[in-house]
Scaffold this motif. Structure first.
Motif, PDB file in Angstrom:
ATOM      1  N   LEU A 309       0.835  -1.210   0.000  1.00  0.00           N
ATOM      2  CA  LEU A 309       0.000   0.000   0.000  1.00  0.00           C
ATOM      3  C   LEU A 309       0.866   1.254   0.000  1.00  0.00           C
ATOM      4  CD1 LEU A 309      -2.931  -0.631   2.496  1.00  0.00           C
ATOM      5  CD2 LEU A 309      -2.966  -0.547   0.010  1.00  0.00           C
ATOM      6  N   THR A 310       1.807   1.271   0.944  1.00  0.00           N
ATOM      7  CA  THR A 310       2.659   2.452   1.072  1.00  0.00           C
ATOM      8  C   THR A 310       3.502   2.632  -0.176  1.00  0.00           C
ATOM      9  OG1 THR A 310       2.766   1.820   3.369  1.00  0.00           O
ATOM     10  CG2 THR A 310       4.196   3.597   2.696  1.00  0.00           C
ATOM     11  N   HIS A 311       3.960   1.499  -0.702  1.00  0.00           N
ATOM     12  CA  HIS A 311       4.776   1.558  -1.899  1.00  0.00           C
ATOM     13  C   HIS A 311       3.989   2.177  -3.054  1.00  0.00           C
ATOM     14  CE1 HIS A 311       7.254   0.102  -5.208  1.00  0.00           C
ATOM     15  NE2 HIS A 311       8.226   0.113  -4.331  1.00  0.00           N
ATOM     16  N   ASN A 312       2.763   1.674  -3.237  1.00  0.00           N
ATOM     17  CA  ASN A 312       1.926   2.219  -4.310  1.00  0.00           C
ATOM     18  C   ASN A 312       1.694   3.705  -4.122  1.00  0.00           C
ATOM     19  OD1 ASN A 312       1.755  -0.217  -5.409  1.00  0.00           O
ATOM     20  ND2 ASN A 312      -0.349  -0.654  -4.772  1.00  0.00           N
ATOM     21  N   TYR A 313       1.447   4.072  -2.886  1.00  0.00           N
ATOM     22  CA  TYR A 313       1.184   5.478  -2.596  1.00  0.00           C
ATOM     23  C   TYR A 313       2.374   6.339  -3.010  1.00  0.00           C
ATOM     24  CZ  TYR A 313       0.522   9.695   0.196  1.00  0.00           C
ATOM     25  OH  TYR A 313       0.402  10.995   0.586  1.00  0.00           O
ATOM     26  N   LEU A 314       3.557   5.874  -2.615  1.00  0.00           N
ATOM     27  CA  LEU A 314       4.746   6.672  -2.938  1.00  0.00           C
ATOM     28  C   LEU A 314       4.978   6.716  -4.449  1.00  0.00           C
ATOM     29  CD1 LEU A 314       7.058   5.603  -0.038  1.00  0.00           C
ATOM     30  CD2 LEU A 314       6.244   7.897  -0.518  1.00  0.00           C
ATOM     31  N   GLU A 315       4.727   5.586  -5.102  1.00  0.00           N
ATOM     32  CA  GLU A 315       4.861   5.561  -6.569  1.00  0.00           C
ATOM     33  C   GLU A 315       3.963   6.604  -7.191  1.00  0.00           C
ATOM     34  OE1 GLU A 315       6.368   3.832  -8.987  1.00  0.00           O
ATOM     35  OE2 GLU A 315       7.658   2.517  -7.802  1.00  0.00           O
ATOM     36  N   MET A 316       2.729   6.635  -6.670  1.00  0.00           N
ATOM     37  CA  MET A 316       1.749   7.600  -7.192  1.00  0.00           C
ATOM     38  C   MET A 316       2.253   9.027  -6.974  1.00  0.00           C
ATOM     39  SD  MET A 316      -1.383   7.521  -8.364  1.00  0.00           S
ATOM     40  CE  MET A 316      -2.112   8.961  -9.093  1.00  0.00           C
ATOM     41  N   MET A 317       2.721   9.277  -5.769  1.00  0.00           N
ATOM     42  CA  MET A 317       3.168  10.634  -5.434  1.00  0.00           C
ATOM     43  C   MET A 317       4.313  11.084  -6.341  1.00  0.00           C
ATOM     44  SD  MET A 317       1.455  11.976  -2.885  1.00  0.00           S
ATOM     45  CE  MET A 317       2.310  13.009  -1.728  1.00  0.00           C
ATOM     46  N   VAL A 318       5.251  10.189  -6.602  1.00  0.00           N
ATOM     47  CA  VAL A 318       6.395  10.635  -7.398  1.00  0.00           C
ATOM     48  C   VAL A 318       6.026  10.782  -8.877  1.00  0.00           C
ATOM     49  CG1 VAL A 318       8.133   9.677  -5.883  1.00  0.00           C
ATOM     50  CG2 VAL A 318       7.290   8.289  -7.751  1.00  0.00           C
ATOM     51  N   GLU A 319       4.951  10.094  -9.285  1.00  0.00           N
ATOM     52  CA  GLU A 319       4.592  10.205 -10.699  1.00  0.00           C
ATOM     53  C   GLU A 319       3.756  11.435 -10.998  1.00  0.00           C
ATOM     54  OE1 GLU A 319       2.972   6.696 -12.522  1.00  0.00           O
ATOM     55  OE2 GLU A 319       4.476   5.478 -11.516  1.00  0.00           O
ATOM     56  N   LEU A 320       3.214  12.058  -9.960  1.00  0.00           N
ATOM     57  CA  LEU A 320       2.358  13.216 -10.221  1.00  0.00           C
ATOM     58  C   LEU A 320       3.179  14.415 -10.698  1.00  0.00           C
ATOM     59  CD1 LEU A 320      -0.262  13.199  -7.358  1.00  0.00           C
ATOM     60  CD2 LEU A 320      -0.587  12.698  -9.750  1.00  0.00           C
ATOM     61  N   PRO A 321       2.597  15.169 -11.632  1.00  0.00           N
ATOM     62  CA  PRO A 321       3.344  16.314 -12.168  1.00  0.00           C
ATOM     63  C   PRO A 321       3.255  17.519 -11.241  1.00  0.00           C
ATOM     64  CG  PRO A 321       1.235  16.105 -13.267  1.00  0.00           C
ATOM     65  CD  PRO A 321       1.293  14.991 -12.281  1.00  0.00           C
ATOM     66  N   TRP A 322       3.950  17.481 -10.132  1.00  0.00           N
ATOM     67  CA  TRP A 322       3.855  18.572  -9.154  1.00  0.00           C
ATOM     68  C   TRP A 322       4.289  19.899  -9.767  1.00  0.00           C
ATOM     69  CZ3 TRP A 322       1.362  17.543  -4.752  1.00  0.00           C
ATOM     70  CH2 TRP A 322       1.266  16.204  -4.358  1.00  0.00           C
ATOM     71  N   SER A 323       5.370  19.844 -10.508  1.00  0.00           N
ATOM     72  CA  SER A 323       5.828  21.126 -11.052  1.00  0.00           C
ATOM     73  C   SER A 323       6.211  21.002 -12.522  1.00  0.00           C
ATOM     74  CB  SER A 323       7.001  21.626 -10.235  1.00  0.00           C
ATOM     75  OG  SER A 323       7.903  20.574 -10.044  1.00  0.00           O
ATOM     76  N   LYS A 324       5.621  19.985 -13.172  1.00  0.00           N
ATOM     77  CA  LYS A 324       5.904  19.845 -14.603  1.00  0.00           C
ATOM     78  C   LYS A 324       4.763  20.478 -15.380  1.00  0.00           C
ATOM     79  CE  LYS A 324       7.669  15.515 -15.055  1.00  0.00           C
ATOM     80  NZ  LYS A 324       7.367  14.172 -15.522  1.00  0.00           N
ATOM     81  N   SER A 325       5.087  21.357 -16.300  1.00  0.00           N
ATOM     82  CA  SER A 325       4.011  21.937 -17.090  1.00  0.00           C
ATOM     83  C   SER A 325       4.504  22.219 -18.508  1.00  0.00           C
ATOM     84  CB  SER A 325       3.491  23.208 -16.441  1.00  0.00           C
ATOM     85  OG  SER A 325       4.571  24.067 -16.210  1.00  0.00           O
ATOM     86  N   THR A 326       3.552  22.367 -19.412  1.00  0.00           N
ATOM     87  CA  THR A 326       3.925  22.738 -20.773  1.00  0.00           C
ATOM     88  C   THR A 326       3.813  24.253 -20.877  1.00  0.00           C
ATOM     89  OG1 THR A 326       1.635  22.342 -21.352  1.00  0.00           O
ATOM     90  CG2 THR A 326       3.198  20.625 -21.911  1.00  0.00           C
ATOM     91  N   THR A 327       4.540  24.832 -21.787  1.00  0.00           N
ATOM     92  CA  THR A 327       4.419  26.287 -21.971  1.00  0.00           C
ATOM     93  C   THR A 327       3.353  26.557 -23.019  1.00  0.00           C
ATOM     94  OG1 THR A 327       6.472  25.894 -23.111  1.00  0.00           O
ATOM     95  CG2 THR A 327       6.540  27.473 -21.294  1.00  0.00           C
ATOM     96  N   ASP A 328       2.495  27.514 -22.703  1.00  0.00           N
ATOM     97  CA  ASP A 328       1.432  27.845 -23.645  1.00  0.00           C
ATOM     98  C   ASP A 328       2.023  28.543 -24.860  1.00  0.00           C
ATOM     99  OD1 ASP A 328      -0.259  26.802 -21.920  1.00  0.00           O
ATOM    100  OD2 ASP A 328      -1.286  28.653 -21.344  1.00  0.00           O
ATOM    101  N   CYS A 329       1.537  28.142 -26.024  1.00  0.00           N
ATOM    102  CA  CYS A 329       2.005  28.842 -27.211  1.00  0.00           C
ATOM    103  C   CYS A 329       0.770  29.381 -27.904  1.00  0.00           C
ATOM    104  CB  CYS A 329       2.774  27.906 -28.124  1.00  0.00           C
ATOM    105  SG  CYS A 329       1.859  26.426 -28.510  1.00  0.00           S
ATOM    106  N   LEU A 330       0.258  30.454 -27.371  1.00  0.00           N
ATOM    107  CA  LEU A 330      -1.018  30.937 -27.865  1.00  0.00           C
ATOM    108  C   LEU A 330      -0.825  32.076 -28.849  1.00  0.00           C
ATOM    109  CD1 LEU A 330      -3.983  30.751 -27.775  1.00  0.00           C
ATOM    110  CD2 LEU A 330      -4.028  32.231 -25.800  1.00  0.00           C
TER     111      LEU A 330
END
Ligand code: ADP
Length: 843
Positions: A309-330
């Motif tokens: 359970l804990t392992h899955n949780y941590l896997e999930m946490m590290v996979e989330l894009p906390w500070s990854k984003s694309t730059t808008d090209c509008l």
């Protein structure tokens, strides 16, 4: 092990036949016992015996025990290892079996099999004369040289391992204290060797031969380790080496591991996780939680359910894009072009979307309203959402909300539940891998509600720009910032969207298409798209406009273009078969002629001979006949004029979430006592409209000469009003005028014009009030080829939304009273005897 040197094994030994693994003297091995003979041996010798001798058994490798007890014992390997059973563990699950821990003592040869049942017992000859081994001393000659080389190799191998690990240090000491002659057996069982190789070492009774057999194995292991260390230098995570050794086991009977990726996985999993956690650039609170969980994880044994359970949780946490984003090209101009290229018509929607994007360009931190596209299915709501993502250069993710009735679907399950997982929002973020995607919340009007909480309430938090920067999923239990996500919602109707949710959104109506628009959409987008999907080219298949019109009017009845697209797909499939057949024939018969446009002219004669149907001329043009062949007989016939051949039928216009529809209202009368019967799944408002209509007609019967001389047209008569398509619930006030017209037709015995449709709410005094959904309703009338549409006067302004060519095709009558409605609905008007009542003479 040197203490074994004095042991003399008994001359008769019970034999344990193994088929996986080879026990060598000087090593310890775990053997699983589940065959009948072996079980018997364990039961009667190991579990009952009391003396030390009774725990010595012969282990014969590579023998498969027969399935049944009565079967003959298969031929046995002649050499085995006498072993001391150190431990016996019994278990009944999944089937009765024992696990033995056996330490090998010395080799023996089977000289005579004494008995086979219940377990084999044999007369044996001990081969290793343990007491002869020179304790620590050097042997002479070639043997001495061999043993020296072997010893050095062993020292080299141990030297390559990490001395700080206690077992390695112990092994190093053992190398010096063990008699050299035992080294081949001990090391062969430790390093990575196959069973076959071990068997060869076992069979090498002669000491010299044994050294010769074991030395290459040792050298191979050294080379392998060298290679591994080289690659490790490239990847400088040295800690793995220690772990590999610790796991690979210098414990007797276990082997070193070279396949670190497979076997080391769990060992350095936490280390990997820790690295990932540090690299994930999480905000402070999330990082703190992760580090805490990681600490717990390190202390937990892997077999604990909570570990996973804990392992899955941590896997999930590290996979989330906390500070990854694309730059808008509008670029608004490019966005306009892209939207226009992707979608035909829907001008109003495109204009609003561009406004929205333009504001975003000027103010990137816009906390604007959430756009909600409302319209019938298949009008391009989802595909506009996708285009928006493309113009912004963002990732796109669709979240289907239809039927979701549990708030944990949105907000996740708490981690205390077995099988708990995050909600769809967090899952979506994980899927797209960036924190600023475009999320399309599809079908918000179909959210359910149940005992598990209200998902709409959870969505409120997601959509509220004031709250969603700290959206807390129950599973994560730490806030995640959703403020960068661009939410767009779609729905078929606003009626079922919870009001609080609707309040957060800006509704953009996406009405259905006219027939002409559909033809354009088909030719600009749907046909090219379907051709491509089916691997066809316009040179192979052509669908003329007339055929498209036929498909639209005879095979589909919808506001959007989804079934139109499906029908075009069906045509493409049918043509693809023809084209594929054609290819085959032409390839077989005349490969050179393929490139020419008329590739098939010569093949005809040959085809007759070979009996293969001649391939069609390209392009295949779909005409009316081909259409009928492919799609079958028309599904929808224009039935309007046929149905209006009797008095008491009128056409109303209705709005449904699927778009506008024409609706027949039928009435009949029979002898009775003035009862009104209503059928066709009507809602309360509709029933009231019917009563209003009857009352108005009764009160005006004289004016319109409906009463046939009597005061009340319903005297001695029952009336039955029916709204066909009974399975669909109908409600709303807009059928009022239609009911009046229908009843007026019934009572007067006159036919309603067959090309008139109408909509409008009525009052008791005969006024016509405005209604909604005019555009969809008018389009439905246009689709049905009607010519005149009667709408309330106050709805006149709504006609602006209707395309000019549709307006031109139709004759609109704007009515403010029922009198005007009736006059427009009947050929030659519906004259009221207005002049007469006042002038009738009383004489
Ligand atoms: P909705 O989400 O409204 O149910 P979709 O967006 O799934 O409908 O549209 C169904 C199909 O119709 C898509 O393939 C889409 O490209 C096509 N489509 C709908 N409207 C248009 C349009 N105005 N121009 C081009 N294609 C359209």
């Amino acid at each position: 092990m040197s203490s074994n040197s004095g042991i003399q094994i008994p001359s008769r030994l019970p034999l344990l036949c193994t088929h996986d693994g080879v026990l060598l003297p000087g090593s310890t091995m775990r053997i699983s016992v589940d065959t009948a003979r072996n079980m018997q041996l364990v039961k009667s010798r190991l579990l009952k015996g009391t003396s030390l001798k009774s725990t010595i058994i012969g282990v014969i490798p590579n023998t498969r025990d027969p399935e049944h007890d009565s079967d003959e014992l298969p031929s046995l390997h002649s050499i085995g290892t006498a072993g001391l059973a150190v431990q016996v563990v019994g278990s009944n699950w999944p089937k009765p079996h024992y696990t033995l821990l056996i330490t090998g003592l010395c080799r023996f040869r089977v000289t005579q099999l004494l008995r086979e049942r219940p377990f084999p017992v044999a007369e044996v000859e001990q081969l290793d004369k343990l007491e002869q081994y020179t304790e620590g001393g050097q042997a002479d000659g070639e043997l001495g040289e061999l043993s020296q080389r072997f010893y050095q190799a062993a020292v080299q191998l141990v030297g390559m391992l990490d001395m700080s690990v206690p077992v390695v240090a112990k092994l190093r000491r053992l190398l010096d204290s063990l008699p050299r002659e035992t080294l081949p057996d001990v090391l062969a069982s430790m390093i990575r060797t196959s069973n076959k190789e071990k068997l060869q070492v076992l069979d090498a009774v002669d000491l010299e031969e044994r050294f010769k057999k074991a030395l290459p194995l040792l050298t191979r292991q050294i080379e392998g380790l060298k290679l591994l260390q080289k690659t490790r230098k490239l990847r400088p995570d040295d800690d793995k080496r220690v772990l590999a050794i610790r796991k690979g086991g210098v414990f007797p009977g276990r082997q070193f591991s070279l396949d670190e990726e497979v076997e080391d996985e769990d060992g350095d999993d936490t280390a990997m996780l820790e690295k990932k956690v540090k690299a994930a650039a999480m905000p402070e609170p999330a990082l703190r939680v992760c580090l805490k969980e990681l600490k717990r994880l390190k202390k937990m044994p892997q077999s604990m359910p909570e570990y996973a359970l804990t392992h899955n949780y941590l896997e999930m946490m590290v996979e989330l894009p906390w500070s990854k984003s694309t730059t808008d090209c509008l670029d608004i101009r490019a966005a306009r072009v892209l939207l226009d290229n992707d979608h035909y018509a829907m001008e109003k929607l495109k204009r609003r979307v561009l406004e929205y994007l333009a504001v975003r360009q000027l103010k990137s931190t816009l906390k604007g309203p959430i756009l909600c596209f409302v319209g019938p299915p298949g009008v391009g709501k989802t595909s506009v959402g996708r285009s928006i993502a493309r113009t912004l250069g963002r990732e796109f993710h669709r979240i289907a909300l239809g039927g979701v009735c549990d708030q944990s679907d949105i907000r996740g399950h708490r981690r205390t539940y077995v099988g708990s997982m995050p909600g769809r929002i967090i899952n979506g973020l994980k899927t797209v891998g960036v924190n600023n995607p475009v999320f399309l919340l599809d079908e918000v009007d179909k959210l359910g509600k149940s005992l598990q909480g209200d998902p709409a309430a959870a969505l409120l938090e997601v959509l509220d720009p004031e709250q969603n920067h700290s959206f807390t999923d129950h599973y994560l239990n730490v806030p995640f910032d959703l403020s960068q996500v661009l939410f767009i919602a779609t729905a078929n109707t606003t009626a079922t969207i919870p009001p609080a949710l609707l309040d957060r959104m800006e509704v953009l109506q996406v009405p259905g298409y006219t027939q002409e628009e559909k033809v354009e959409i088909a030719h600009r987008h749907l046909i090219p798209h379907q051709l491509e999907q089916h691997g066809l080219t316009p040179q192979q298949l052509q669908i003329p406009q007339d055929t498209t019109k036929d498909i639209i009017s005879k095979y589909t009845r919808e506001a959007g273009v989804r079934s139109l697209e499906r029908k075009i797909g069906a045509i493409c499939r049918a043509v693809a078969v023809k084209v594929a057949e054609g290819h085959k024939v032409s390839r077989v018969e005349s490969p050179t002629e393929q490139h020419e446009g008329k590739a098939y002219q010569n093949t005809e004669n040959k085809d007759e001979d070979s009996g293969i149907a001649s391939p069609p001329e390209m392009p295949i043009v779909i005409d009316h006949i081909a259409l009928k062949d492919i799609l079958g007989p028309p599904v929808f016939e224009m039935e309007v004029s046929e149905r209006l051949t009797l008095p008491g039928v009128a056409i109303g216009l209705a709005w449904t979430p699927m778009g506008g529809e024409i609706m027949f209202v039928e009435a009949s009368r029979m002898e009775g006592d003035g009862q009104l019967t209503l059928t066709g799944q009507l809602g309360d408002v509709m029933k009231e409209s019917a009563h209003l209509a009857i009352s108005w007609l009764r009160s005006n019967a004289k004016t319109y000469l409906l009463a046939n001389g009597s005061a009340d047209p319903l005297e001695g008569t029952d009336i039955h009003l029916h709204f066909p398509a009974g399975a669909v619930t109908k409600d709303g006030p807009s059928a009022g005028v239609t009911i009046v017209t229908c009843l007026a037709s019934l009572l007067s015995g006159r036919l309603v014009r067959s090309d008139v449709a109408m909509t409008g709410e009525i009052t008791l005094r005969g006024l016509v009030l405005p209604v909604g959904g005019i555009k969809d309703k008018v389009l439905a009338a246009h689709r049905a080829n009607l010519k005149r549409v009667i709408i309330p006067k106050r709805n006149e302004k709504d006609l602006e939304e209707i395309p000019a060519h549709v307006r031109a095709d139709l004759d609109f009558v704007f009515a403010s009273t029922l009198d005007e409605v009736l006059n427009a609905a009947f050929d030659g008007g519906f004259p009221a005897a207005v002049n007469h009542p006042q002038v009738v003479s009383k004489l």
